[in-house]
Design a protein around this motif. Structure first.
Motif, short mmCIF file in Angstrom:
data_model
loop_
_atom_site.label_atom_id
_atom_site.label_comp_id
_atom_site.label_asym_id
_atom_site.label_seq_id
_atom_site.Cartn_x
_atom_site.Cartn_y
_atom_site.Cartn_z
N VAL A 159 0.86 -1.19 0.00
CA VAL A 159 0.00 0.00 0.00
C VAL A 159 0.90 1.24 0.00
CG1 VAL A 159 -1.79 1.27 1.24
CG2 VAL A 159 -1.79 -1.23 1.28
N THR A 160 0.61 2.16 -0.90
CA THR A 160 1.33 3.43 -0.95
C THR A 160 0.46 4.51 -0.34
OG1 THR A 160 2.54 2.77 -2.93
CG2 THR A 160 2.45 5.12 -2.44
N LEU A 161 1.02 5.25 0.60
CA LEU A 161 0.27 6.25 1.37
C LEU A 161 0.63 7.66 0.92
CD1 LEU A 161 0.98 4.57 4.81
CD2 LEU A 161 -1.12 4.34 3.47
N THR A 162 -0.34 8.56 1.00
CA THR A 162 -0.12 9.95 0.63
C THR A 162 0.74 10.64 1.68
OG1 THR A 162 -2.27 10.03 -0.46
CG2 THR A 162 -1.25 12.15 0.11
N ALA A 163 1.81 11.25 1.25
CA ALA A 163 2.69 11.96 2.18
C ALA A 163 1.92 13.04 2.93
CB ALA A 163 3.86 12.59 1.41
N GLY A 164 2.14 13.13 4.22
CA GLY A 164 1.47 14.13 5.04
C GLY A 164 0.11 13.73 5.57
N SER A 165 -0.40 12.57 5.12
CA SER A 165 -1.72 12.12 5.59
C SER A 165 -1.61 11.56 7.01
CB SER A 165 -2.26 11.04 4.66
OG SER A 165 -1.43 9.88 4.70
N HIS A 166 -2.77 11.41 7.67
CA HIS A 166 -2.80 10.78 8.99
C HIS A 166 -2.16 9.39 8.91
CE1 HIS A 166 -4.99 13.69 11.34
NE2 HIS A 166 -6.06 13.66 10.56
N ALA A 167 -2.50 8.66 7.85
CA ALA A 167 -1.99 7.30 7.70
C ALA A 167 -0.47 7.29 7.58
CB ALA A 167 -2.63 6.64 6.48
N ALA A 168 0.06 8.15 6.72
CA ALA A 168 1.51 8.20 6.53
C ALA A 168 2.22 8.62 7.81
CB ALA A 168 1.86 9.14 5.39
N GLU A 205 4.86 3.76 2.66
CA GLU A 205 4.66 2.46 2.04
C GLU A 205 4.60 1.38 3.12
OE1 GLU A 205 6.79 1.53 -1.71
OE2 GLU A 205 7.50 -0.25 -0.63
N SER A 206 3.71 0.41 2.92
CA SER A 206 3.62 -0.70 3.85
C SER A 206 3.04 -1.91 3.13
CB SER A 206 2.74 -0.32 5.05
OG SER A 206 2.72 -1.37 6.01
N LEU A 209 -15.62 10.88 -4.75
CA LEU A 209 -14.76 11.40 -3.70
C LEU A 209 -13.85 12.52 -4.18
CD1 LEU A 209 -13.71 8.14 -1.81
CD2 LEU A 209 -15.52 9.76 -1.22
N ASP A 210 -13.89 12.83 -5.47
CA ASP A 210 -13.06 13.92 -6.00
C ASP A 210 -13.42 15.23 -5.31
OD1 ASP A 210 -11.91 12.13 -7.73
OD2 ASP A 210 -13.01 12.80 -9.51
N GLY A 211 -12.45 15.82 -4.64
CA GLY A 211 -12.66 17.09 -3.96
C GLY A 211 -13.43 16.99 -2.67
N ALA A 212 -13.80 15.79 -2.25
CA ALA A 212 -14.59 15.61 -1.02
C ALA A 212 -13.67 15.63 0.20
CB ALA A 212 -15.35 14.29 -1.08
N PRO A 213 -14.21 15.96 1.39
CA PRO A 213 -13.39 15.94 2.60
C PRO A 213 -12.84 14.56 2.94
CG PRO A 213 -15.41 17.20 2.95
CD PRO A 213 -15.57 16.50 1.64
N LEU A 214 -13.56 13.50 2.54
CA LEU A 214 -13.05 12.15 2.76
C LEU A 214 -12.03 11.86 1.66
CD1 LEU A 214 -13.44 9.66 4.65
CD2 LEU A 214 -14.94 8.73 2.87
N LYS A 215 -10.76 11.89 2.02
CA LYS A 215 -9.67 11.80 1.06
C LYS A 215 -9.18 10.37 0.89
CE LYS A 215 -9.44 16.33 0.72
NZ LYS A 215 -9.94 17.02 -0.49
N ILE A 216 -8.82 10.03 -0.33
CA ILE A 216 -8.15 8.78 -0.62
C ILE A 216 -6.67 8.98 -0.29
CG2 ILE A 216 -7.47 7.15 -2.42
CD1 ILE A 216 -10.11 8.01 -3.88
N THR A 217 -6.16 8.24 0.70
CA THR A 217 -4.77 8.45 1.11
C THR A 217 -3.94 7.16 1.07
OG1 THR A 217 -5.36 8.17 3.46
CG2 THR A 217 -5.38 10.42 2.57
N GLY A 218 -4.51 6.11 0.50
CA GLY A 218 -3.76 4.88 0.36
C GLY A 218 -4.26 4.07 -0.83
N GLU A 219 -3.33 3.60 -1.67
CA GLU A 219 -3.68 2.82 -2.86
C GLU A 219 -2.77 1.61 -2.96
OE1 GLU A 219 -3.11 5.71 -5.95
OE2 GLU A 219 -5.20 6.36 -5.87
N ASP A 220 -3.26 0.58 -3.64
CA ASP A 220 -2.41 -0.58 -3.88
C ASP A 220 -1.59 -0.35 -5.15
OD1 ASP A 220 -4.07 -1.07 -6.06
OD2 ASP A 220 -4.78 -3.01 -5.33
#
Length: 247
Positions: free
Chosen positions: A144-153, A160-161, A179-190
């Protein structure tokens, strides 16, 4: 002042056949040692008992974890708990089924997509926001690749994990655009770019993953996301205790 009791509500229909249900208490105990707080007090909340629940039933909890094991006995109950956590700033973690239903709750109550639904429980849904994965992820592990600066990262301390899955459903790629532009952000992808983590940046802690961090409990090692969730819940418990003493 003594350390506050950290009460965690586990939303789901507890079953001895669901591996994650046995793993979650262990994962939280491992996290408590790593974070340096007492083991949290856990309360299992069946989705049926949450159907039509009053908001003040859930606000005393320091954290809410919507656990795997869907389809739930009551989707409305699960969505009600997620909504209270989201609106009241209660630290929230959703894993697997919790991830799927966090998407549906947000779509229905924030984006106004009232027909957003789950293809497993409603195969004829007009808007199957959660659909069958092109390839089953039951028993698999993946990067999983995480968005830099996100809560997850920040929780992982890296972008990456490699994580464990046990699921057949996820965000329907045909509706990713909602979800484009929505407050619920996509912050992790495979590695194929499929959504694996979403979060609310402005919330104290609202994060959902399609993978199951609790499964790492079998290794005896605390998982970074479970630690981050428990740390946020502990902070809320401390604020609640302080308000009680000064109120």
């Amino acid at each position: 002042m003594s350390h506050p009791v950290v009460r965690i509500g586990l939303v789901g229909d507890r079953s001895p056949t669901v591996r994650a249900h046995g793993a979650i208490p262990v994962a939280l105990e491992l996290a408590s040692r790593a974070v340096g707080v007492s083991a949290p007090e856990l309360t299992w909340l069946s989705t049926r008992q949450l159907d039509g629940v009053r908001e003040d039933t859930l606000t005393p909890f320091a954290g809410i974890w919507c656990v795997p094991g869907s389809p739930y006995e009551s989707m409305d109950g699960a969505l009600a708990a997620i909504r209270v956590a989201r609106e009241q700033g209660i630290p929230f973690l959703g894993t697997c089924g919790g991830f799927q239903h966090a998407l549906i709750e947000f779509a229905r109550h924030v984006l106004g997509l009232r027909e957003a639904d789950h293809a497993e429980s409603n195969p004829d849904a007009a808007l199957p926001l959660v659909g069958a994965l092109s390839c089953s992820l039951v028993g698999t592990r993946g990067k999983v690749t995480l968005t830099a600066g996100s809560h997850a990262a920040r929780a992982f301390g890296r972008t990456e994990s490699t994580e464990s899955y046990h699921c057949n459903y996820g965000l329907n790629a045909s509706y990713r655009h909602v979800l484009d532009g929505a407050p619920l952000k996509i912050t992790g992808e495979d590695e194929e770019g499929s959504v694996r983590v979403v979060e609310l940046a402005e919330h104290p802690f609202f994060l959902a993953t399609l993978f199951q961090p609790e499964l790492s409990a079998s290794t005896g090692q605390p998982h970074p996301l479970v630690q981050a969730f428990l740390a946020a819940a502990s902070a809320r418990a401390a604020r609640m205790q302080s308000a009680k003493h000064t109120g």
